[in-house]
Design a protein around this motif. Sequence first.
Motif, PDB file in Angstrom:
ATOM      1  N   ALA A 126       0.926  -1.170  -0.016  1.00 42.63           N
ATOM      2  CA  ALA A 126      -0.195  -0.055  -0.101  1.00 42.63           C
ATOM      3  C   ALA A 126       0.706   1.286  -0.002  1.00 42.63           C
ATOM      4  CB  ALA A 126      -0.999  -0.033   1.195  1.00 42.63           C
ATOM      5  N   LEU A 127       1.866   1.068   0.778  1.00 44.91           N
ATOM      6  CA  LEU A 127       2.746   2.278   0.790  1.00 44.91           C
ATOM      7  C   LEU A 127       3.482   2.583  -0.506  1.00 44.91           C
ATOM      8  CD1 LEU A 127       4.513   4.631   2.348  1.00 44.91           C
ATOM      9  CD2 LEU A 127       5.770   2.834   3.047  1.00 44.91           C
ATOM     10  N   LEU A 128       3.950   1.571  -1.136  1.00 44.54           N
ATOM     11  CA  LEU A 128       4.532   1.755  -2.520  1.00 44.54           C
ATOM     12  C   LEU A 128       3.649   2.029  -3.665  1.00 44.54           C
ATOM     13  CD1 LEU A 128       6.994  -1.489  -2.168  1.00 44.54           C
ATOM     14  CD2 LEU A 128       7.393   0.953  -2.420  1.00 44.54           C
ATOM     15  N   LEU A 129       2.328   1.407  -3.576  1.00 43.08           N
ATOM     16  CA  LEU A 129       1.186   1.958  -4.520  1.00 43.08           C
ATOM     17  C   LEU A 129       0.906   3.533  -4.453  1.00 43.08           C
ATOM     18  CD1 LEU A 129      -0.955  -1.090  -4.501  1.00 43.08           C
ATOM     19  CD2 LEU A 129       0.310  -0.267  -6.471  1.00 43.08           C
ATOM     20  N   SER A 130       0.961   3.938  -2.885  1.00 40.40           N
ATOM     21  CA  SER A 130       0.630   5.205  -2.623  1.00 40.40           C
ATOM     22  C   SER A 130       1.675   6.151  -3.276  1.00 40.40           C
ATOM     23  CB  SER A 130       0.493   5.715  -1.311  1.00 40.40           C
ATOM     24  OG  SER A 130      -0.558   4.823  -0.687  1.00 40.40           O
ATOM     25  N   THR A 131       3.052   5.830  -3.050  1.00 41.16           N
ATOM     26  CA  THR A 131       4.054   6.617  -3.479  1.00 41.16           C
ATOM     27  C   THR A 131       3.971   6.676  -5.118  1.00 41.16           C
ATOM     28  OG1 THR A 131       5.555   5.626  -1.693  1.00 41.16           O
ATOM     29  CG2 THR A 131       6.656   6.575  -3.471  1.00 41.16           C
ATOM     30  N   GLY A 132       3.760   5.739  -5.588  1.00 45.88           N
ATOM     31  CA  GLY A 132       3.359   5.562  -7.232  1.00 45.88           C
ATOM     32  C   GLY A 132       2.399   6.490  -7.537  1.00 45.88           C
ATOM     33  N   ALA A 133       1.333   6.480  -6.739  1.00 47.01           N
ATOM     34  CA  ALA A 133       0.220   7.512  -7.197  1.00 47.01           C
ATOM     35  C   ALA A 133       0.560   8.767  -6.814  1.00 47.01           C
ATOM     36  CB  ALA A 133      -0.759   7.296  -6.337  1.00 47.01           C
ATOM     37  N   LEU A 134       1.566   9.110  -5.681  1.00 48.04           N
ATOM     38  CA  LEU A 134       2.023  10.551  -5.359  1.00 48.04           C
ATOM     39  C   LEU A 134       2.768  10.917  -6.577  1.00 48.04           C
ATOM     40  CD1 LEU A 134       2.184  12.702  -3.392  1.00 48.04           C
ATOM     41  CD2 LEU A 134       4.164  11.674  -2.410  1.00 48.04           C
ATOM     42  N   LEU A 135       3.908   9.959  -7.121  1.00 49.14           N
ATOM     43  CA  LEU A 135       4.604  10.263  -8.106  1.00 49.14           C
ATOM     44  C   LEU A 135       3.982  10.818  -9.584  1.00 49.14           C
ATOM     45  CD1 LEU A 135       7.628  10.748  -9.226  1.00 49.14           C
ATOM     46  CD2 LEU A 135       7.416   8.099  -9.948  1.00 49.14           C
ATOM     47  N   ALA A 136       2.796   9.810  -9.628  1.00 53.53           N
ATOM     48  CA  ALA A 136       1.893  10.276 -10.896  1.00 53.53           C
ATOM     49  C   ALA A 136       1.267  11.675 -10.872  1.00 53.53           C
ATOM     50  CB  ALA A 136       0.950   9.202 -11.201  1.00 53.53           C
ATOM     51  N   ALA A 137       0.688  11.973  -9.667  1.00 54.97           N
ATOM     52  CA  ALA A 137       0.170  13.263  -9.539  1.00 54.97           C
ATOM     53  C   ALA A 137       1.150  14.489  -9.534  1.00 54.97           C
ATOM     54  CB  ALA A 137      -0.526  13.324  -8.012  1.00 54.97           C
ATOM     55  N   TRP A 138       2.161  14.076  -9.017  1.00 55.67           N
ATOM     56  CA  TRP A 138       3.213  15.116  -9.288  1.00 55.67           C
ATOM     57  C   TRP A 138       3.488  15.320 -10.880  1.00 55.67           C
ATOM     58  CZ3 TRP A 138       8.987  13.889  -8.547  1.00 55.67           C
ATOM     59  CH2 TRP A 138       9.916  15.154  -8.735  1.00 55.67           C
ATOM     60  N   GLY A 139       3.555  14.548 -11.540  1.00 56.98           N
ATOM     61  CA  GLY A 139       3.826  14.555 -12.924  1.00 56.98           C
ATOM     62  C   GLY A 139       2.696  15.288 -13.521  1.00 56.98           C
ATOM     63  N   VAL A 140       1.477  15.115 -13.099  1.00 58.29           N
ATOM     64  CA  VAL A 140       0.217  15.903 -13.717  1.00 58.29           C
ATOM     65  C   VAL A 140       0.473  17.228 -13.284  1.00 58.29           C
ATOM     66  CG1 VAL A 140      -2.236  16.078 -13.513  1.00 58.29           C
ATOM     67  CG2 VAL A 140      -1.285  13.795 -13.857  1.00 58.29           C
ATOM     68  N   PHE A 141       0.758  17.415 -12.269  1.00 61.55           N
ATOM     69  CA  PHE A 141       0.932  19.002 -11.511  1.00 61.55           C
ATOM     70  C   PHE A 141       1.954  19.668 -12.334  1.00 61.55           C
ATOM     71  CE2 PHE A 141       3.503  21.888  -9.125  1.00 61.55           C
ATOM     72  CZ  PHE A 141       2.723  22.972  -8.689  1.00 61.55           C
ATOM     73  N   ILE A 142       2.916  19.016 -12.510  1.00 61.23           N
ATOM     74  CA  ILE A 142       4.009  19.688 -13.635  1.00 61.23           C
ATOM     75  C   ILE A 142       3.702  19.980 -14.951  1.00 61.23           C
ATOM     76  CG2 ILE A 142       6.399  19.198 -14.732  1.00 61.23           C
ATOM     77  CD1 ILE A 142       7.200  17.873 -11.896  1.00 61.23           C
ATOM     78  N   HIS A 143       2.889  18.903 -15.405  1.00 63.81           N
ATOM     79  CA  HIS A 143       2.438  19.264 -17.006  1.00 63.81           C
ATOM     80  C   HIS A 143       1.361  20.387 -17.018  1.00 63.81           C
ATOM     81  CE1 HIS A 143       0.808  18.275 -20.699  1.00 63.81           C
ATOM     82  NE2 HIS A 143      -0.434  18.196 -20.228  1.00 63.81           N
ATOM     83  N   PHE A 144       0.610  20.373 -15.914  1.00 61.79           N
ATOM     84  CA  PHE A 144      -0.318  21.704 -15.867  1.00 61.79           C
ATOM     85  C   PHE A 144       0.335  22.765 -15.561  1.00 61.79           C
ATOM     86  CE2 PHE A 144      -3.689  18.176 -15.301  1.00 61.79           C
ATOM     87  CZ  PHE A 144      -4.171  18.364 -16.794  1.00 61.79           C
ATOM     88  N   ASN A 145       1.172  22.811 -14.742  1.00 64.21           N
ATOM     89  CA  ASN A 145       1.990  23.692 -14.284  1.00 64.21           C
ATOM     90  C   ASN A 145       2.962  24.374 -15.557  1.00 64.21           C
ATOM     91  OD1 ASN A 145       4.304  25.115 -12.507  1.00 64.21           O
ATOM     92  ND2 ASN A 145       2.292  25.509 -11.610  1.00 64.21           N
ATOM     93  N   ARG A 146       3.694  23.472 -16.276  1.00 64.50           N
ATOM     94  CA  ARG A 146       4.286  24.131 -17.182  1.00 64.50           C
ATOM     95  C   ARG A 146       3.417  24.971 -18.511  1.00 64.50           C
ATOM     96  NH1 ARG A 146       9.445  21.793 -18.785  1.00 64.50           N
ATOM     97  NH2 ARG A 146       9.899  22.577 -20.734  1.00 64.50           N
ATOM     98  N   GLU A 147       2.329  24.430 -18.532  1.00 69.47           N
ATOM     99  CA  GLU A 147       1.533  25.242 -19.291  1.00 69.47           C
ATOM    100  C   GLU A 147       1.163  26.752 -18.965  1.00 69.47           C
ATOM    101  OE1 GLU A 147      -1.963  23.185 -20.257  1.00 69.47           O
ATOM    102  OE2 GLU A 147      -0.994  21.396 -21.149  1.00 69.47           O
ATOM    103  N   ALA A 148       1.170  26.779 -17.779  1.00 69.08           N
ATOM    104  CA  ALA A 148       1.049  28.129 -16.903  1.00 69.08           C
ATOM    105  C   ALA A 148       2.167  28.933 -17.028  1.00 69.08           C
ATOM    106  CB  ALA A 148       0.462  27.911 -15.470  1.00 69.08           C
ATOM    107  N   GLU A 149       3.317  28.338 -16.887  1.00 70.98           N
ATOM    108  CA  GLU A 149       4.701  28.838 -17.142  1.00 70.98           C
ATOM    109  C   GLU A 149       4.907  29.631 -18.417  1.00 70.98           C
ATOM    110  OE1 GLU A 149       7.968  26.478 -16.458  1.00 70.98           O
ATOM    111  OE2 GLU A 149       7.461  26.215 -14.312  1.00 70.98           O
ATOM    112  N   GLU A 150       4.479  28.936 -19.541  1.00 68.73           N
ATOM    113  CA  GLU A 150       4.417  29.360 -20.809  1.00 68.73           C
ATOM    114  C   GLU A 150       3.946  30.940 -20.877  1.00 68.73           C
ATOM    115  OE1 GLU A 150       3.274  26.149 -23.274  1.00 68.73           O
ATOM    116  OE2 GLU A 150       5.040  25.085 -22.926  1.00 68.73           O
ATOM    117  N   LEU A 151       2.823  30.972 -20.226  1.00 67.16           N
ATOM    118  CA  LEU A 151       2.156  32.411 -20.099  1.00 67.16           C
ATOM    119  C   LEU A 151       2.886  33.510 -19.550  1.00 67.16           C
ATOM    120  CD1 LEU A 151      -1.446  31.160 -18.906  1.00 67.16           C
ATOM    121  CD2 LEU A 151      -0.510  31.877 -21.657  1.00 67.16           C
ATOM    122  N   GLU A 152       4.037  33.050 -18.724  1.00 66.72           N
ATOM    123  CA  GLU A 152       4.659  34.009 -18.105  1.00 66.72           C
ATOM    124  C   GLU A 152       6.133  33.649 -18.391  1.00 66.72           C
ATOM    125  OE1 GLU A 152       3.734  33.540 -14.146  1.00 66.72           O
ATOM    126  OE2 GLU A 152       1.923  34.840 -13.961  1.00 66.72           O
TER     127      GLU A 152
END
Length: 168
Positions: A126-152
């Motif tokens: 469960a800890l390892l699966l949660s860590t994987g989910a956290l890593l995936a969520a971080w990747g999604v955050f970076i993806h969407f945040n990078r689009e915002a960066e292009e505006l600035e």
Amino acid sequence: MKVLSRIFSSIHGVIAVLFAAAALVLVFVAARIAWTAVSGALDEGAAQGVIEAIGVLAAAVVALQIAQTITEEEIIRGVDISAPTRARRFLSRFMVVVVVALAIEGLVAAFTAIHEDLAELVYAAALLLSTGALLAAWGVFIHFNREAEELEPEAMRKTKQEDRKLDQ
């Protein structure tokens, strides 16, 4: 407003020192665990002790990285992390360490469960699966945040200039 800013910087400094002190204590605890483990017979118990020491060292790395991040971002740079570029970089520094530490803890828990109690393997998984989910969520955050960066684009240039100042 400058006085209030200095007060906050001082508080951040105290917090950073406390995190660094906690990291040092954890390093000593890990060293003692490892020494105790290998001072006896070099068997499966020693291996478990060393693996436990690695888990404690992972927590020490997290504490030290938090201290460094607080020092660099809040005291040395004194920047506001409201800009997308700054928020992404601040969170990324923290998330790298947290994800690695959680993955190490998950592996330590899995090794311990395999050798001591297989029923505990569910919690390690469960800890390892949660860590994987956290890593995936971080990747999604970076993806969407990078689009915002292009505006600035100016914010990215300013951030890179701050990094050059810090490296000097």
